[in-house]
Design a protein around this motif. Structure first.
Motif, PDB file in Angstrom:
ATOM      1  N   HIS A  86     -24.705  15.480 -53.248  1.00  0.00           N
ATOM      2  CA  HIS A  86     -25.695  16.592 -53.300  1.00  0.00           C
ATOM      3  C   HIS A  86     -26.535  16.792 -54.989  1.00  0.00           C
ATOM      4  CE1 HIS A  86     -27.514  20.763 -53.509  1.00  0.00           C
ATOM      5  NE2 HIS A  86     -27.924  20.621 -52.167  1.00  0.00           N
ATOM      6  N   ASN A  88     -26.641  19.078 -56.810  1.00  0.00           N
ATOM      7  CA  ASN A  88     -25.963  19.939 -57.701  1.00  0.00           C
ATOM      8  C   ASN A  88     -24.782  19.310 -57.800  1.00  0.00           C
ATOM      9  OD1 ASN A  88     -28.024  21.741 -57.633  1.00  0.00           O
ATOM     10  ND2 ASN A  88     -27.154  23.004 -55.942  1.00  0.00           N
ATOM     11  N   ASP A 130     -31.289  16.426 -51.489  1.00  0.00           N
ATOM     12  CA  ASP A 130     -31.198  17.878 -51.173  1.00  0.00           C
ATOM     13  C   ASP A 130     -31.522  18.123 -49.946  1.00  0.00           C
ATOM     14  OD1 ASP A 130     -31.383  20.271 -51.862  1.00  0.00           O
ATOM     15  OD2 ASP A 130     -32.964  20.542 -53.168  1.00  0.00           O
ATOM     16  N   SER A 146     -26.625  19.492 -46.553  1.00  0.00           N
ATOM     17  CA  SER A 146     -26.347  20.861 -47.505  1.00  0.00           C
ATOM     18  C   SER A 146     -26.191  22.009 -46.678  1.00  0.00           C
ATOM     19  CB  SER A 146     -27.513  20.905 -48.827  1.00  0.00           C
ATOM     20  OG  SER A 146     -27.261  22.118 -49.395  1.00  0.00           O
ATOM     21  N   ASP A 154     -22.726  23.160 -53.923  1.00  0.00           N
ATOM     22  CA  ASP A 154     -23.180  21.680 -53.506  1.00  0.00           C
ATOM     23  C   ASP A 154     -22.584  21.180 -52.364  1.00  0.00           C
ATOM     24  OD1 ASP A 154     -20.700  21.495 -54.658  1.00  0.00           O
ATOM     25  OD2 ASP A 154     -21.048  19.501 -55.428  1.00  0.00           O
TER      26      ASP A 154
END
Length: 224
Positions: A86, A88, A130, A146, A154
């Motif tokens: 991800h 993040n 994402d 996600s 994340d």
């Protein structure tokens, strides 16, 4: 290392509490194969690859990361193929890589896996996503999604709809970097997401497989 067949084309290695090594997963397709999580170290990856080889299974072309914590990512330095995480996840890996005290991102079990911080090599993912990324493995698909989670921002689920199986990493756990508490809102959103998902078996990062009914019963107990 033991490699267990969960369903046709879906395998996993059990977690190991002593070194906090999590469950690692494997999805085999006719064209490509995917590993779930990169484990705690190069040694962890080596053991998993040896188990795959002994089972006559090909090395994975892709490795999907469920979240940034050390026991799920520090083995990225030794994986074959491309790693997927991800968006993040990368900033947290960069933060750990730049830290003067990487052991502060784990507990005493990180020191069991690593005697010296110099032995730790933190690698960034090859592919960032994402939302939702679908890999067509040939005869089976791997959905990297996600999801809301009280554990980390994340958190990613790996869903195999054809096998009605789901890998969740540590998504059902509290945030140990924020007092070890559950975010009630994130917990409820995750439970709602799971209720809508079609699966009959779930693998968490540090437990034996659970049926969907067992998983939902556990989550509802946390929300009481």
């Amino acid at each position: 290392m033991e490699l267990i067949k969960l369903k046709d084309n879906i395998y996993y290695s059990p977690h190991e509490e002593k070194r906090d090594r999590p469950v690692l997963g494997y999805i085999r397709g006719k064209r490509y194969s995917v590993m779930v999580d990169a484990g705690a170290s190069a040694a962890h990856i080596s053991s998993f690859y040896s188990a795959l080889s002994c089972a006559g299974l090909p090395m994975p072309e892709y490795t999907a990361i469920t979240h940034w914590h050390w026991d799920h990512t520090f083995g990225m330095c030794a994986v074959e193929g491309k790693t997927i995480a991800h968006v993040n996840t990368q900033p947290k890996l960069m933060e750990m890589r730049c830290s003067d005290d990487v052991f502060s991102y784990g507990d005493e079990r990180m020191r069991v896996e690593y005697s010296d911080a110099k032995d730790i090599s933190i690698i960034l993912p090859n592919i960032l996503f994402d939302g939702n990324l679908v890999l067509n493995l040939g005869d089976i698909s791997c959905h990297i999604i996600s999801i809301p989670s009280p554990h980390s921002d994340d958190a990613s689920a790996i869903w195999i709809p054809e096998g009605r199986a789901l890998f969740l990493g540590d998504a059902t756990s509290p945030d140990y970097f924020n007092g070890g508490v559950y975010d009630a809102g994130e917990l409820h959103k995750m439970a709602a997401w799971l209720e809508d998902r079609d699966f009959d078996v779930c693998l968490l990062g540090h437990s034996a497989p659970l049926s969907k009914a067992e998983l939902m019963e556990y989550l509802h107990s946390l929300m009481e």
